[in-house]
Design a protein around this motif. Structure first.
Motif, PDB file in Angstrom:
ATOM      1  N   PRO A 243     -30.883  27.171 -33.570  1.00 20.61           N
ATOM      2  CA  PRO A 243     -31.012  28.631 -33.508  1.00 20.61           C
ATOM      3  C   PRO A 243     -29.627  29.276 -33.631  1.00 20.61           C
ATOM      4  O   PRO A 243     -28.661  28.797 -33.036  1.00 20.61           O
ATOM      5  N   TYR A 244     -29.518  30.360 -34.400  1.00 15.45           N
ATOM      6  CA  TYR A 244     -28.205  30.974 -34.571  1.00 15.45           C
ATOM      7  C   TYR A 244     -28.336  32.428 -34.988  1.00 15.45           C
ATOM      8  O   TYR A 244     -29.296  32.845 -35.645  1.00 15.45           O
ATOM      9  N   GLY A 245     -27.335  33.214 -34.576  1.00 18.51           N
ATOM     10  CA  GLY A 245     -27.226  34.588 -35.037  1.00 18.51           C
ATOM     11  C   GLY A 245     -26.816  34.603 -36.491  1.00 18.51           C
ATOM     12  O   GLY A 245     -25.893  33.891 -36.893  1.00 18.51           O
ATOM     13  N   ALA A 246     -27.494  35.410 -37.295  1.00 21.50           N
ATOM     14  CA  ALA A 246     -27.261  35.426 -38.746  1.00 21.50           C
ATOM     15  C   ALA A 246     -26.745  36.789 -39.205  1.00 21.50           C
ATOM     16  O   ALA A 246     -27.100  37.265 -40.279  1.00 21.50           O
ATOM     17  N   ASN A 247     -25.903  37.401 -38.398  1.00 15.30           N
ATOM     18  CA  ASN A 247     -25.348  38.699 -38.731  1.00 15.30           C
ATOM     19  C   ASN A 247     -24.589  38.647 -40.062  1.00 15.30           C
ATOM     20  O   ASN A 247     -23.654  37.872 -40.216  1.00 15.30           O
ATOM     21  N   LEU A 248     -25.007  39.454 -41.025  1.00 10.65           N
ATOM     22  CA  LEU A 248     -24.404  39.585 -42.357  1.00 10.65           C
ATOM     23  C   LEU A 248     -24.715  38.418 -43.288  1.00 10.65           C
ATOM     24  O   LEU A 248     -24.245  38.415 -44.437  1.00 10.65           O
ATOM     25  N   GLY A 251     -27.058  40.033 -46.081  1.00  7.93           N
ATOM     26  CA  GLY A 251     -26.959  41.475 -46.234  1.00  7.93           C
ATOM     27  C   GLY A 251     -26.475  42.120 -44.952  1.00  7.93           C
ATOM     28  O   GLY A 251     -26.222  41.440 -43.949  1.00  7.93           O
ATOM     29  N   PRO A 252     -26.329  43.436 -44.933  1.00  3.18           N
ATOM     30  CA  PRO A 252     -25.762  44.145 -43.768  1.00  3.18           C
ATOM     31  C   PRO A 252     -26.791  44.322 -42.649  1.00  3.18           C
ATOM     32  O   PRO A 252     -27.109  45.444 -42.247  1.00  3.18           O
ATOM     33  N   TYR A 253     -27.303  43.204 -42.153  1.00  7.68           N
ATOM     34  CA  TYR A 253     -28.335  43.253 -41.130  1.00  7.68           C
ATOM     35  C   TYR A 253     -27.974  42.331 -39.964  1.00  7.68           C
ATOM     36  O   TYR A 253     -27.471  41.221 -40.182  1.00  7.68           O
ATOM     37  N   PRO A 254     -28.267  42.749 -38.721  1.00  8.12           N
ATOM     38  CA  PRO A 254     -28.017  41.888 -37.552  1.00  8.12           C
ATOM     39  C   PRO A 254     -29.167  40.888 -37.392  1.00  8.12           C
ATOM     40  O   PRO A 254     -30.003  40.997 -36.504  1.00  8.12           O
ATOM     41  N   SER A 255     -29.199  39.894 -38.253  1.00  4.38           N
ATOM     42  CA  SER A 255     -30.342  38.992 -38.343  1.00  4.38           C
ATOM     43  C   SER A 255     -30.233  37.828 -37.368  1.00  4.38           C
ATOM     44  O   SER A 255     -29.187  37.599 -36.732  1.00  4.38           O
ATOM     45  N   TRP A 256     -31.315  37.078 -37.271  1.00  7.54           N
ATOM     46  CA  TRP A 256     -31.378  35.882 -36.413  1.00  7.54           C
ATOM     47  C   TRP A 256     -32.228  34.840 -37.118  1.00  7.54           C
ATOM     48  O   TRP A 256     -33.191  35.178 -37.821  1.00  7.54           O
ATOM     49  N   GLU A 257     -31.863  33.569 -36.955  1.00  9.50           N
ATOM     50  CA  GLU A 257     -32.582  32.504 -37.653  1.00  9.50           C
ATOM     51  C   GLU A 257     -32.642  31.255 -36.780  1.00  9.50           C
ATOM     52  O   GLU A 257     -31.735  31.001 -35.980  1.00  9.50           O
TER      53      GLU A 257
END
Length: 624
Positions: A243-248, A251-257
């Motif tokens: 699990p990891y933070g996928a910020n940028l 794209g310019p989104y504070p994503s998570w994966e």
């Protein structure tokens, strides 16, 4: 490639990695011997053992470099022909390509079995086993589809494991450092008589260097070897969870994966010449566009794949080997956005290897791949070498490569990316010529290779430039086949043995493709490493300076200077120190010591200077 003046000193102080590109000894034609005699034998029966081929091949031995790297991805940075584009540290997610190709045009193997992800090449390096399980990495430069099938247009990376030494071994390590990083690793093995077993595990976590870039990378693997009649049985089970933070990341989104992987394989030797193998991989990928608002946009993909192979190698004469086999593989995906799809392939291959024909050696190979979508792909190859003098060996090769589109290429759609179900498979021809210079009893060796890759129907994501930057950014990338993406380049490695315990090396790779068509914005195909230079020194610290304690310290320092297309060259300087004796072995790693601000993927910044320190506990009763 212009190097800033303030970097000259560290560059002069370093040389390439300890990666080894094999070349057959050339003292005389009748004394040609295979490097495979000096490396560990695995239970894998390859279509053509890479270490014996007349191709450009790199060998990396992780066990010879303890505590230098913390992941397979970081270890692969020792090969300048590999373009690694990370989104996060410690191999959490990274793209890999060879010789200027795209990130989907290289094949990743585990003991000769495919582990590429059918969903997307972005997940090809989501390796199910910890680094501690890997004993050798073979890297094939140039097309490998004759041997391995789809995806190996730029080359192939084969991760190999082997039975542990007799006795009991227990190695554990723990460390921590910058950005609240914590790393924990374990390798336990036991061999007695015909039974050998090994358990490896790793857990790496970090709070991240910017918001929403935290990660937790976990892997566990168990492998057992049973050496009974008719031959060794190798059973491997592995699982990973990341699990990891996928910020940028996309794209310019504070994503998570979060990705999870399961891998199981069994390989059975049927005597000395035949081997059967089967591998199964299941991989899940949960992606949330806005980490704090998952209901806005969420993708959930589950991909499965399998591979079965029956391979045989016959020695026709003392200098002639015929390798041949049958393979079957398939994959499927179940996704809330991509839908449900499946496909299968079957293939037969043969390779005739003629060694020590006077000054010549020759290899002829062919593979025919039958696709479930109708049609077939024929991939021939040829490689040859000639011993010019007692110190110089010339070699050349040519081969066909191909790649089937991933499911994301075909069916994905979001606000920034649109797939294309009408994509054609990629195809290519790869050509190379080189020399190996290895003077007798010399401390200096040189290898050099020139290459050319001619592609057809290359898959890229692109869009046309619009009137304003805002509109250009808002327009989505679309998957398309592009033509005439040809890449020309060269790679060279120079090694100097300073003393019996110290080595200095330099390696350099350059690749060039024609500029994209006017007004076309390419996301991947034209964003490659145009130049990559690696300087490194490795060995023990000089006893003359540090006394007796110096010989107990393994040291490795490496500087990578990378220039990507349309970008300024940037340096990355790493240093690793570790004790090499005793049960308690402290270690220290200094990553990006120059504190370079850089991006390997556009708009995805990576962390600056990182310091990691820890201790390894090493207890063994092994009898070599």
């Amino acid at each position: 490639m212009k190097i800033p003046p303030h970097l000259c000193l560290p560059l002069l102080a370093c040389g390439l990695s300890v990666a080894q590109q094999p070349s057959s000894p050339v003292s005389s034609p009748d004394k040609l011997t295979s490097i495979a005699q000096s490396i560990s034998v695995t239970t894998t029966l390859e279509p053509l053992p890479l270490a014996e081929s007349d191709r450009a091949v790199n060998l990396i031995s992780p066990r010879d470099q303890p505590l230098v790297s913390n992941s397979v991805v970081d270890l692969l940075r020792q090969d300048p022909s590999l373009n690694l584009q990370a989104r996060a540290a410690n191999g959490v997610q990274a793209d890999l390509s060879l010789r200027g190709t795209t990130f989907e045009q290289s094949l990743i193997l585990l003991n000769g079995l495919r582990i590429n992800d059918p969903e997307t090449g972005h997940l090809n390096l989501d390796i199910p086993v910890p680094l501690d399980a890997v004993t050798r990495i073979d890297i094939l430069h140039g097309s490998g589809s004759t041997f391995y099938g789809s995806d190996a247009i730029g080359g192939a990376v084969n991760l190999l494991t082997q039975p542990p030494a007799p006795g009991l071994t227990l190695i554990g390590s723990a460390g921590g450092g910058s950005y609240s990083s914590i790393e924990q690793h374990l390798r336990a093995s036991y061999t007695q008589g015909p039974i050998a077993t090994q358990l490896t595990g790793s857990r790496d976590t970090s709070d991240g260097f910017i918001p929403d870039r935290n990660y937790s990378s976990n892997a566990l693997a168990s492998e057992t070897w049973l050496t009974l009649k008719p031959g060794t049985t190798d059973i491997l089970l592995a699982v990973s969870d990341r699990p990891y933070g996928a910020n940028l990341f996309y794209g310019p989104y504070p994503s998570w994966e979060r990705t999870k992987g399961w891998f199981a394989s069994i390989q059975q030797q049927l005597g000395q010449r035949t081997a059967a193998s089967y591998g199964y991989r299941r991989h899940s990928d949960l992606f949330v566009l806005f980490a704090d608002q998952p209901q806005i946009y969420e993708n959930n993909h589950i991909a499965t794949s399998y591979e079965a192979a029956l391979r045989r190698a016959d020695t026709l004469t003392p200098n002639t080997t015929l390798s041949y086999g049958l393979e079957a593989d398939g994959d499927s995906i179940h996704s809330n956005s991509l839908g449900q799809h499946a496909r299968n392939q079957g293939a037969g291959y043969a390779n005739l290897d003629l060694r020590a024909l006077g000054r010549f050696s020759l290899s002829l190979g062919a593979r025919d791949e039958v696709l479930s979508s109708n049609g077939n792909v024929f991939s021939p190859s040829i490689a040859a070498a000639y011993t010019l003098t007692h110190t110089t060996r010339l070699r050349a090769s040519a081969g066909h490569g191909f790649r089937l589109p991933t499911y994301v290429d075909l069916y994905y759609s979001d606000p920034t990316t649109i797939g294309n179900p009408n994509l054609k498979p990629e195809s290519s021809w790869s050509f190379e010529a080189g020399l190996d210079w290895n003077p007798t009893n010399s401390r200096l060796t040189l290898t050099a290779t020139g290459f050319r890759l001619q592609q057809k129907d290359t898959i890229d994501y692109s869009k046309l430039a619009l009137a304003t930057p805002a509109l250009t950014f808002a327009q989505p990338y679309q998957a398309v086949n592009i033509q005439n993406l040809n890449i020309t380049g060269a790679e060279t490695t120079l090694r100097l043995r300073l003393t019996t315990t110290q080595n200095l090396q330099f390696s350099y790779t350059a690749a060039h493709a024609a500029a994209p068509p006017p007004n076309l914005i390419s996301e991947y195909a034209y964003n490659y490493a145009a130049q990559n230079a690696i300087f490194a020194w490795n060995g023990t610290l000089p006893g003359a300076i540090f006394g007796r304690a110096g010989h107990q310290i393994n040291a490795h320092t490496q500087v990578n200077v990378v220039q990507r297309t349309q970008q300024t060259a940037y340096p990355l300087w790493d240093v690793a120190l570790s004790r090499n004796t005793g049960r308690i072995r402290p270690y220290l790693r200094l990553l990006n010591l120059s504190n370079t601000g850089y991006q390997e993927i556009p708009q995805v910044p990576l962390q600056g200077r990182t310091i990691i320190a820890g201790t390894e506990f090493n207890w063994t009763t092994s009898r070599h």
